[in-house]
Write a protein that holds these residues in place. Structure first.
Motif, short mmCIF file in Angstrom:
data_model
loop_
_atom_site.label_atom_id
_atom_site.label_comp_id
_atom_site.label_asym_id
_atom_site.label_seq_id
_atom_site.Cartn_x
_atom_site.Cartn_y
_atom_site.Cartn_z
N LEU A 144 41.13 27.94 30.97
CA LEU A 144 42.11 26.92 31.38
C LEU A 144 42.13 25.78 30.36
O LEU A 144 41.10 25.42 29.79
N THR A 179 42.26 31.88 34.76
CA THR A 179 41.56 30.58 34.87
C THR A 179 40.30 30.53 34.03
O THR A 179 39.63 29.50 33.98
N ASN A 222 38.48 41.21 55.08
CA ASN A 222 39.08 41.24 53.73
C ASN A 222 39.81 39.94 53.41
O ASN A 222 39.67 39.37 52.31
N PHE A 223 40.56 39.47 54.40
CA PHE A 223 41.36 38.25 54.17
C PHE A 223 40.46 37.04 53.95
O PHE A 223 40.69 36.23 53.05
N LEU A 224 39.40 36.95 54.78
CA LEU A 224 38.48 35.81 54.62
C LEU A 224 37.78 35.86 53.26
O LEU A 224 37.62 34.83 52.60
N ILE A 225 37.40 37.06 52.86
CA ILE A 225 36.78 37.20 51.52
C ILE A 225 37.77 36.79 50.43
O ILE A 225 37.43 36.08 49.49
N LEU A 226 39.01 37.23 50.64
CA LEU A 226 40.05 36.90 49.65
C LEU A 226 40.25 35.38 49.58
O LEU A 226 40.39 34.82 48.48
N VAL A 227 40.26 34.75 50.78
CA VAL A 227 40.42 33.28 50.79
C VAL A 227 39.30 32.64 49.98
O VAL A 227 39.53 31.76 49.13
N PHE A 236 38.16 31.17 42.40
CA PHE A 236 38.68 31.58 41.08
C PHE A 236 40.07 31.06 40.75
O PHE A 236 40.49 31.13 39.61
N LEU A 237 40.78 30.60 41.76
CA LEU A 237 42.15 30.18 41.46
C LEU A 237 42.38 28.70 41.76
O LEU A 237 42.66 27.92 40.84
N TYR A 238 42.26 28.35 43.04
CA TYR A 238 42.69 26.99 43.42
C TYR A 238 41.85 25.90 42.77
O TYR A 238 42.39 24.94 42.22
N PRO A 275 39.79 25.92 40.03
CA PRO A 275 39.99 25.68 38.59
C PRO A 275 41.37 25.12 38.25
O PRO A 275 41.48 24.20 37.43
N MET A 305 43.76 42.74 46.54
CA MET A 305 42.74 41.71 46.35
C MET A 305 42.18 41.73 44.94
O MET A 305 42.00 40.69 44.30
N LEU A 331 37.36 34.01 47.62
CA LEU A 331 37.48 34.35 46.19
C LEU A 331 38.59 33.56 45.51
O LEU A 331 38.41 33.06 44.38
N MET A 332 39.71 33.47 46.20
CA MET A 332 40.85 32.74 45.60
C MET A 332 40.53 31.26 45.45
O MET A 332 40.91 30.64 44.46
N LYS A 333 39.83 30.75 46.45
CA LYS A 333 39.44 29.34 46.36
C LYS A 333 38.53 29.12 45.16
O LYS A 333 38.66 28.14 44.42
N SER A 347 43.83 26.59 50.42
CA SER A 347 43.12 27.86 50.29
C SER A 347 43.62 28.88 51.33
O SER A 347 43.94 30.02 50.99
N THR A 383 46.55 31.47 50.12
CA THR A 383 46.10 32.87 50.07
C THR A 383 46.95 33.74 50.98
O THR A 383 47.30 34.88 50.60
N SER A 416 43.49 36.10 38.64
CA SER A 416 43.16 34.67 38.69
C SER A 416 42.00 34.36 37.75
O SER A 416 42.03 33.39 36.99
#
Lengths: 267, 231
Positions: B43, B40, A14-19, A25-27, A29, B29, A21-23, B80, B84, B36
């Motif tokens: 943006l 985003t 879950n955490f790796l998927i979240l990393v 969709f968030l970081y 952009p 999650m 996804l966040m990379k 990242s 996270t 996000s």
């Protein structure tokens, strides 16, 4: 058991998927947006710097132009002032010249007037003297003025010296003994005869005299032959008087100019 | 009495199961990713931007700055993972204000999973930065005697990471539960507020410690020439 290993594995996944996804969709952009904004701001700042530099350059150019205009204006003003001064002097000189001309003309007119006055005075004096003399001679003598004039002419003839007499004789010979005798008035017959005799005696020959009347000879008589002339008249005295009167007037004129010397110098 | 949301099982098929920890983790999650994505999606690269974008930019730049202050030379590379880590722990702890919610971080399985991630990430980034030999050398610095201690330290700090977060979050939930029994009105609210603060602090501590471990693993080579120079 507090640790459930399936949950641990699931949570790691879950955490790796979240990393991931966040990379995605968030970081990415957000960082991209921040970078883009920073680039834009940097570009705008660079543009502003460029514009500022351009503005400074334009200001300097404008300042230089202003200075140039000021310098040209000052030069023009100075030139105009010099020209005005020169024109001022020129006009003053012109005015002075005109004034001088006027003064000279006036002086000339005054001189002309004085000359005319002199002539009028001399004529008047001549006439007055003639009249007075005639009157005096008439009153004082037993003979008339004309008689006396004839006598004087005759005595002059007789008193002629050698040089003058010789030239007259030569002239008479050249004209074959003919001569003209002019008088201001018509001579009486006795006087004509007396003059004829005197001439005959003086030149020791028969002179053919033609008597003429000439009013311009003031109380005078003249003998003319072949260019030679013997005369007597009051005109000589009058000429002398005229000279002395003229001299007197000139002296008066000089004293006038001394009293008011160079009037145009005051202007 | 339940010590961990792991014990609340919704579905089980042999080894596989769906418990509250996994479900709430998915919930967190989902919130994080959807939030996000929503923010985003539109943006703005202009000087004018939305409040949500501003908030996200502040959070991310702050995390980046913190990472840099710890001594990591390229903060974007670690953002990242560390970011996270912080956001997940913080969000998971923040949602404790929602009734019926149980923080996944209150489960030792979750904290152990996160600690294991850090345990793996440290050698990963260390090897990536200075190679296998360089990284392995860091275990025998300053002397070979330090090798067992360094290895023990690797495991013990991972354990400490997991237990620290679990202990803090579990105790917070426990205290609220106990206080609800004793004094049902004001104190549970105060303790919940305190629990939120503790949750934020723990998220910060967890992330900072992970960053410090990574920094320690990636900075050994830089320190070595200094040590050689001293000799």
């Amino acid at each position: 058991m507090l640790i459930d290993w399936f949950t641990v594995g699931a949570q790691i996944l879950n955490f790796l998927i979240l990393v991931w996804l966040m990379k995605r969709f968030l970081y990415k952009p957000i960082l991209h947006a921040i970078d883009a904004r920073e680039k834009r701001i940097a570009a705008e700042l660079a543009d502003a710097d460029k514009k500022r530099a351009e503005a400074r350059k334009e200001r300097d150019e404008f300042q230089n132009k202003n200075n140039e205009i000021d310098r040209k204006r000052a030069a023009l003003l100075s030139q105009v002032a010099d020209e005005a001064k020169a024109e001022h002097h020129r006009l003053l000189d012109e005015a002075r010249q005109v004034a001088d001309d006027l003064i000279a003309k006036r002086q000339e007119m005054m001189r002309s007037d004085a000359h005319n006055l002199n002539q009028a005075i001399s004529l008047q004096i001549q006439q007055e003297i003639f009249s007075v003399t005639r009157k005096a001679l008439t009153d004082l003598a037993t003979t008339s003025l004309e008689e006396r004039l004839g006598e004087v002419f005759i005595s002059r003839l007789r008193e002629l010296d050698g040089q003058a007499k010789a030239s007259l004789v030569a002239a008479l010979r050249a004209s074959s003994g003919s001569a003209h005798l002019r008088s201001a008035f018509e001579l009486p017959a006795e006087q004509r005869a007396a003059i004829q005799n005197a001439l005959n005696e003086t030149f020791s020959s028969e002179i053919n005299v033609q008597f003429e009347s000439a009013p311009h000879l003031i109380s005078g008589i003249e003998l003319v032959t072949n260019g030679q002339k013997i005369s007597w008249s009051i005109d000589g005295y009058l000429t002398s008087l005229e000279k002395s009167v003229g001299k007197f007037l000139k002296e008066n004129e000089k004293s006038d100019t001394k009293v008011n010397p160079n009037p145009q110098a005051k202007s | 009495m339940r010590f961990s949301p792991d014990e609340m099982i919704f579905w089980q098929e042999g080894f596989f199961k769906l418990n509250a920890t996994i479900m709430f983790t998915w919930g967190v999650m989902l919130v994080l990713v959807v939030g996000s994505r929503l923010i985003t999606r539109k943006l703005s690269t202009d000087l004018k931007r939305s409040r949500w974008q501003n908030l996200l930019e502040i959070i991310i730049t702050t995390i980046e700055k913190q990472i840099e202050e710890i001594g990591l030379r390229h903060p974007k590379k670690y953002l990242s993972f560390l970011g996270t880590l912080f956001l997940f722990v913080a969000t998971a702890n923040l949602f404790t204000v929602i009734p019926g919610y149980e923080a996944p971080t209150g489960s030792l399985s979750t904290t152990a999973a996160l600690a294991l991630c850090v345990f793996i990430a440290v050698p990963y980034f260390g090897i990536e930065e200075q190679g296998v030999r360089g990284y392995l050398k860091s275990y025998v610095i300053p002397t070979v005697i330090m090798l067992p201690f360094n290895i023990i330290s690797e495991f013990s700090r991972t354990l400490a990471l997991a237990v620290r977060l679990f202990g803090n979050m579990m105790s917070g939930a426990m205290i609220v539960a106990i206080l609800l029994i004793i004094t049902p009105f004001i104190f549970p609210i105060i303790m919940t507020a305190l629990g939120l603060l503790i949750g934020m602090v723990q998220a910060y501590i967890f992330t900072i410690l992970a960053a410090v471990y990574i920094a320690a693993a990636t900075h050994v080579r830089k320190l070595k020439p200094d040590l050689d120079a001293r000799h």
